[in-house]
Design a protein around this motif. Structure first.
Motif, PDB file in Angstrom:
ATOM      1  N   UNK A 218      -9.993  56.489   3.845  1.00 19.16           N
ATOM      2  CA  UNK A 218     -11.123  57.192   4.448  1.00 19.16           C
ATOM      3  C   UNK A 218     -11.020  58.674   4.120  1.00 19.16           C
ATOM      4  N   UNK A 219     -12.122  59.382   4.333  1.00 14.06           N
ATOM      5  CA  UNK A 219     -12.163  60.808   4.056  1.00 14.06           C
ATOM      6  C   UNK A 219     -12.379  61.605   5.325  1.00 14.06           C
ATOM      7  N   UNK A 220     -11.730  62.742   5.418  1.00 11.75           N
ATOM      8  CA  UNK A 220     -11.895  63.663   6.544  1.00 11.75           C
ATOM      9  C   UNK A 220     -12.415  64.978   5.988  1.00 11.75           C
ATOM     10  N   UNK A 269      -5.651  67.720  -1.654  1.00 11.96           N
ATOM     11  CA  UNK A 269      -6.787  68.167  -2.453  1.00 11.96           C
ATOM     12  C   UNK A 269      -8.103  67.834  -1.749  1.00 11.96           C
ATOM     13  N   UNK A 270      -9.099  68.662  -1.963  1.00  8.13           N
ATOM     14  CA  UNK A 270     -10.441  68.445  -1.444  1.00  8.13           C
ATOM     15  C   UNK A 270     -11.333  67.954  -2.578  1.00  8.13           C
ATOM     16  N   UNK A 271     -12.017  66.849  -2.349  1.00 10.70           N
ATOM     17  CA  UNK A 271     -12.953  66.332  -3.347  1.00 10.70           C
ATOM     18  C   UNK A 271     -14.176  67.243  -3.393  1.00 10.70           C
ATOM     19  N   UNK A 272     -14.445  67.906  -4.521  1.00  8.02           N
ATOM     20  CA  UNK A 272     -15.576  68.853  -4.579  1.00  8.02           C
ATOM     21  C   UNK A 272     -16.932  68.167  -4.431  1.00  8.02           C
ATOM     22  N   UNK A 274     -17.614  65.493  -2.351  1.00 12.95           N
ATOM     23  CA  UNK A 274     -17.848  65.038  -0.980  1.00 12.95           C
ATOM     24  C   UNK A 274     -17.419  66.047   0.078  1.00 12.95           C
ATOM     25  N   UNK A 275     -16.596  67.030  -0.298  1.00  8.54           N
ATOM     26  CA  UNK A 275     -16.097  67.992   0.684  1.00  8.54           C
ATOM     27  C   UNK A 275     -15.087  67.392   1.646  1.00  8.54           C
TER      28      UNK A 275
END
Length: 401
Positions: A218-220, A269-272, A274-275
């Motif tokens: 999941x993404x936060x 790392x931050x996915x550019x 999806x943020x």
């Protein structure tokens, strides 16, 4: 005949002007009299007390197998049999394919024979060394002959070790010819049929997926992470040690999966696009109830809000311009009245151990310690400042809704 009529008309007009102010005065006093006669609304209240409250996050997530394994043969040969059904659940070590075993069994027999010969040669070399040692002590043989015997003995020992390695390699190839499941999981479809020549590891035979445990990804969002870091710095929030959030799964029908896991990975790392940054949790799945590709919702717990003000969710109302609660206060006559207090809310807080209330709002601003908030009977309050009768006090907010 006209004079009396005109006189009567004048009398009615005069009567209207005399009585009209009285009627208007009576109409204006009616609401005040009604308000004064209205009985106080029966309500229940809760006194606000700062407390430690659980902080949870609910997010969408995707399930995947903990391992996606490509099954390949380590040796070459003719594929004699497939020992599984596509989609079958297999245990680790289960034979999946059998490659023609006879050449590899012959290699094992040959290596065993070579080992036996090397062992016999070592025994003979040992006898020669012992015999020549006695003769050398009697000076019946030359030093050269004794040295040659000693070297032959050392070589025989080396040949014996090489024969052992060759036998082990042959046995390993024989085992590799019975292609086995590297993990427990569910089989995919076969890519190679019986009778096909398998050239070795370059040829993919099938794939399998390990379902137990299962992986949750999941993404936060960066914004949520930044807010949590700020709350940690100002002391209003404590996070789980080393980021190991406890994890629950909510299925599509709203039910909660019976087992829990924990977060074991968070990407820095931050996915550019999806943020968000990716997180991963592992959860037991012994009955294979969860399947890769499922979309679920997860609840992360283990963090704590420090010195939080929380109120039952049903006590928080919305007037279209914002949220508010009713607070009991004293009016000029000393009566208890309900006054609206605008509030800023945060996340939901759950208190499952309380019998009366379970769901709360975290109040970020608008309330302070000691405020007496109305939690039941809000429907009986028809206007701000209405008198209320506090018939009971709900459980303290430390243990409520």
């Amino acid at each position: 005949m006209r004079l009396p009529f005109a006189s009567a008309k004048l009398s009615l007009s005069a009567l209207f002007f005399v009585t009209a102010p009285l009627l208007l005065q009576g109409c204006s006093e009616a609401p005040q009299q009604q308000q004064g006669q209205m009985h106080p609304a029966a309500v229940a209240t809760m006194t606000m007390t700062p407390q430690d409250a659980p902080f949870t996050i609910e997010l969408p997530a995707t399930l995947s197998g903990s391992k996606e394994v490509e099954v390949r043969a380590r040796v070459a040969g003719i594929l004699e049999s497939r020992n599984f059904e596509e989609g079958q659940r297999v245990e680790q070590g289960h034979s999946l394919f059998t490659i023609d075993l006879e050449p590899y069994q012959l290699a094992v027999d040959r290596a065993q024979a070579a080992l036996d010969g090397a062992n016999a040669a070592l025994v003979q070399a040992n006898r020669d060394v012992k015999r020549l040692a006695k003769l050398r002590a009697e000076k019946s043989v030359s030093q050269r002959d004794y040295d040659n015997a000693s070297s032959a003995y050392d070589i025989a020992k080396t040949d014996l070790e090489a024969a052992k390695v060759a036998l082990k390699q042959a046995q390993l190839n024989l085992e590799y010819a019975q292609v086995k499941a590297p993990v427990a999981g569910v089989m995919g479809r076969e890519f190679v049929s019986e009778g096909t020549f398998v050239s070795g590891p370059d040829l993919l035979l099938t794939q399998m997926t390990q379902f137990d445990p299962i992986r949750i990804r999941f993404g936060l969002s960066e914004r949520e992470q930044l807010q949590m870091r700020q709350d940690v710095q100002n002391g209003s929030l404590t996070l789980p040690e080393q980021g190991h959030w406890q994890t629950k799964i909510k299925l599509q029908d709203g039910s909660v999966y019976g087992k829990t896991g924990e977060v074991n990975f968070s990407d820095v790392r931050i996915n550019p696009n999806t943020g968000t940054s990716e997180f991963q949790a592992i959860i037991p799945n012994p009955d294979f109830q969860l399947r890769p590709g499922q979309f679920v919702r997860i609840e992360l717990s283990g963090a704590v809000r420090k010195n939080a003000i929380i109120v039952p969710q049903r006590a928080v109302l919305d007037n279209g311009t914002g949220k508010f609660v009713y607070v009991v206060s004293k009016n000029e006559q000393g009566m208890d009245v309900a006054l609206p207090a605008p509030v800023t809310v945060g996340e939901w807080v759950k208190q499952p151990n309380n019998e009366q209330y379970q769901n709360f709002w975290l109040i970020k601003s608008g309330l302070k310690e000691g405020d007496n908030v109305i939690v039941d009977g809000m429907a009986r309050i028809f206007f701000p400042g209405m008198p209320v009768n506090v018939g009971q006090s709900a459980a303290n907010s430390n243990h409520a809704e």
